[in-house]
Design a protein around this motif. Structure first.
Motif, mmCIF file in Angstrom:
data_model
loop_
_atom_site.group_PDB
_atom_site.id
_atom_site.type_symbol
_atom_site.label_atom_id
_atom_site.label_comp_id
_atom_site.label_asym_id
_atom_site.label_seq_id
_atom_site.Cartn_x
_atom_site.Cartn_y
_atom_site.Cartn_z
ATOM 1 N N SER A 1 0.825 -1.212 0.000
ATOM 2 C CA SER A 1 0.000 0.000 0.000
ATOM 3 C C SER A 1 0.858 1.259 0.000
ATOM 4 O O SER A 1 0.469 2.278 -0.584
ATOM 5 N N GLN A 2 2.027 1.204 0.634
ATOM 6 C CA GLN A 2 2.959 2.338 0.575
ATOM 7 C C GLN A 2 3.458 2.535 -0.856
ATOM 8 O O GLN A 2 3.457 3.649 -1.372
ATOM 9 N N ILE A 3 3.896 1.455 -1.476
ATOM 10 C CA ILE A 3 4.420 1.537 -2.840
ATOM 11 C C ILE A 3 3.362 2.083 -3.794
ATOM 12 O O ILE A 3 3.664 2.902 -4.661
ATOM 13 N N ASN A 4 2.125 1.641 -3.617
ATOM 14 C CA ASN A 4 1.030 2.048 -4.501
ATOM 15 C C ASN A 4 0.388 3.364 -4.079
ATOM 16 O O ASN A 4 -0.560 3.814 -4.723
ATOM 17 N N ALA A 5 0.892 3.969 -3.008
ATOM 18 C CA ALA A 5 0.366 5.245 -2.504
ATOM 19 C C ALA A 5 -1.147 5.195 -2.325
ATOM 20 O O ALA A 5 -1.876 6.060 -2.809
ATOM 21 N N CYS A 6 -1.607 4.180 -1.604
ATOM 22 C CA CYS A 6 -3.039 3.993 -1.374
ATOM 23 C C CYS A 6 -3.397 4.420 0.056
ATOM 24 O O CYS A 6 -3.232 3.649 1.001
ATOM 25 N N PRO A 7 -3.880 5.648 0.216
ATOM 26 C CA PRO A 7 -4.132 6.141 1.570
ATOM 27 C C PRO A 7 -5.215 5.376 2.318
ATOM 28 O O PRO A 7 -5.084 5.151 3.523
ATOM 29 N N SER A 8 -6.276 4.954 1.642
ATOM 30 C CA SER A 8 -7.339 4.266 2.381
ATOM 31 C C SER A 8 -6.890 2.881 2.842
ATOM 32 O O SER A 8 -7.261 2.439 3.936
ATOM 33 N N CYS A 9 -6.074 2.192 2.040
ATOM 34 C CA CYS A 9 -5.570 0.887 2.476
ATOM 35 C C CYS A 9 -4.552 1.040 3.602
ATOM 36 O O CYS A 9 -4.515 0.224 4.528
ATOM 37 N N LEU A 10 -3.741 2.098 3.542
ATOM 38 C CA LEU A 10 -2.808 2.354 4.645
ATOM 39 C C LEU A 10 -3.565 2.651 5.931
ATOM 40 O O LEU A 10 -3.197 2.155 7.005
ATOM 41 N N LYS A 11 -4.627 3.441 5.815
ATOM 42 C CA LYS A 11 -5.422 3.764 7.004
ATOM 43 C C LYS A 11 -5.996 2.496 7.634
ATOM 44 O O LYS A 11 -6.079 2.373 8.858
ATOM 45 N N ALA A 12 -6.371 1.538 6.795
ATOM 46 C CA ALA A 12 -6.932 0.286 7.305
ATOM 47 C C ALA A 12 -5.850 -0.647 7.849
ATOM 48 O O ALA A 12 -6.027 -1.260 8.912
ATOM 49 N N HIS A 13 -4.739 -0.771 7.134
ATOM 50 C CA HIS A 13 -3.787 -1.836 7.468
ATOM 51 C C HIS A 13 -2.712 -1.453 8.473
ATOM 52 O O HIS A 13 -2.176 -2.341 9.141
ATOM 53 N N ALA B 1 0.272 -10.428 -1.415
ATOM 54 C CA ALA B 1 0.687 -9.209 -2.110
ATOM 55 C C ALA B 1 -0.178 -8.945 -3.336
ATOM 56 O O ALA B 1 -0.561 -7.796 -3.605
ATOM 57 N N THR B 2 -0.522 -9.987 -4.058
ATOM 58 C CA THR B 2 -1.384 -9.834 -5.236
ATOM 59 C C THR B 2 -2.753 -9.311 -4.827
ATOM 60 O O THR B 2 -3.314 -8.416 -5.482
ATOM 61 N N ALA B 3 -3.281 -9.843 -3.734
ATOM 62 C CA ALA B 3 -4.612 -9.420 -3.260
ATOM 63 C C ALA B 3 -4.605 -7.955 -2.830
ATOM 64 O O ALA B 3 -5.488 -7.184 -3.230
ATOM 65 N N ILE B 4 -3.628 -7.548 -2.031
ATOM 66 C CA ILE B 4 -3.631 -6.152 -1.576
ATOM 67 C C ILE B 4 -3.351 -5.210 -2.739
ATOM 68 O O ILE B 4 -3.890 -4.104 -2.785
ATOM 69 N N ASN B 5 -2.560 -5.645 -3.705
ATOM 70 C CA ASN B 5 -2.358 -4.825 -4.895
ATOM 71 C C ASN B 5 -3.670 -4.604 -5.626
ATOM 72 O O ASN B 5 -3.932 -3.498 -6.125
ATOM 73 N N ALA B 6 -4.509 -5.616 -5.696
ATOM 74 C CA ALA B 6 -5.828 -5.454 -6.325
ATOM 75 C C ALA B 6 -6.648 -4.415 -5.559
ATOM 76 O O ALA B 6 -7.263 -3.523 -6.165
ATOM 77 N N PHE B 7 -6.657 -4.504 -4.240
ATOM 78 C CA PHE B 7 -7.417 -3.543 -3.439
ATOM 79 C C PHE B 7 -6.833 -2.134 -3.547
ATOM 80 O O PHE B 7 -7.576 -1.153 -3.563
ATOM 81 N N ASN B 8 -5.510 -2.025 -3.617
ATOM 82 C CA ASN B 8 -4.896 -0.712 -3.817
ATOM 83 C C ASN B 8 -5.400 -0.100 -5.119
ATOM 84 O O ASN B 8 -5.754 1.083 -5.171
#
Length: 151
Positions: free
Chosen positions: A49-61, A133-140
């Motif tokens: 989530s850091q690499i993909n700059a996904c703020p909502s996933c970072l907030k959750a994880h 990693a594949t799953a969280i990348n999809a969510f990102n």
């Protein structure tokens, strides 16, 4: 200039989103069955989530990582995990797999990095880490594309 709103992919096609949730649950279950603790799963989730700059996933994880027992110092230095000197071999291995899956470099160094991780993880653990990693990348991608806000 007009204002535009983003289409929330998860709301537009909830059946597909539910399938993504099931996929992520299966990956997490595979990780547990392979002996990867929830702390390692959450390290993967946060790093991707850091690499993909996904703020909502970072907030959750990030909070989930803390609840899973990941030390706050490790979370603070996670972007520089290679140089921090505080990550255990198994943590380093799953982080390597997380980055390889997320960045898909495909260069000669990626094979060396993969081999280093494979020397620490069992085949089941390596596979499970890649699936997580594949799953969280999809969510990102779902979240970033949708422009999900951080509440």
């Amino acid at each position: 200039m007009g204002t535009s709103t983003r289409l929330y992919l998860d709301r537009q096609h909830p059946l597909v989103y539910r399938a993504a949730l099931s996929f992520a649950d299966a990956a997490t279950k595979a990780a547990a069955e392979a002996g990867l603790g929830r702390d390692l799963v959450e390290l993967i989730n946060v790093r991707c989530s850091q690499i993909n700059a996904c703020p909502s996933c970072l907030k959750a994880h990030v909070p989930q990582a803390v609840r899973a027992g990941v030390d706050s110092v490790k979370l603070a230095v996670l972007p520089s995990w290679r140089d921090a000197g505080i990550f255990e071999p198994k943590e380093r291995a799953v982080l390597e797999i997380a980055e390889l899956v997320t960045q898909m470099p495909g260069d000669r160094h990626s094979q060396e990095r993969y081999d280093e991780a494979a020397a620490v993880l069992t085949p089941d653990q390596l596979s499970a880490a890649a699936w997580v990693a594949t799953a969280i990348n999809a969510f990102n991608r779902i979240s970033v594309t949708s422009g999900h806000p951080v509440d």
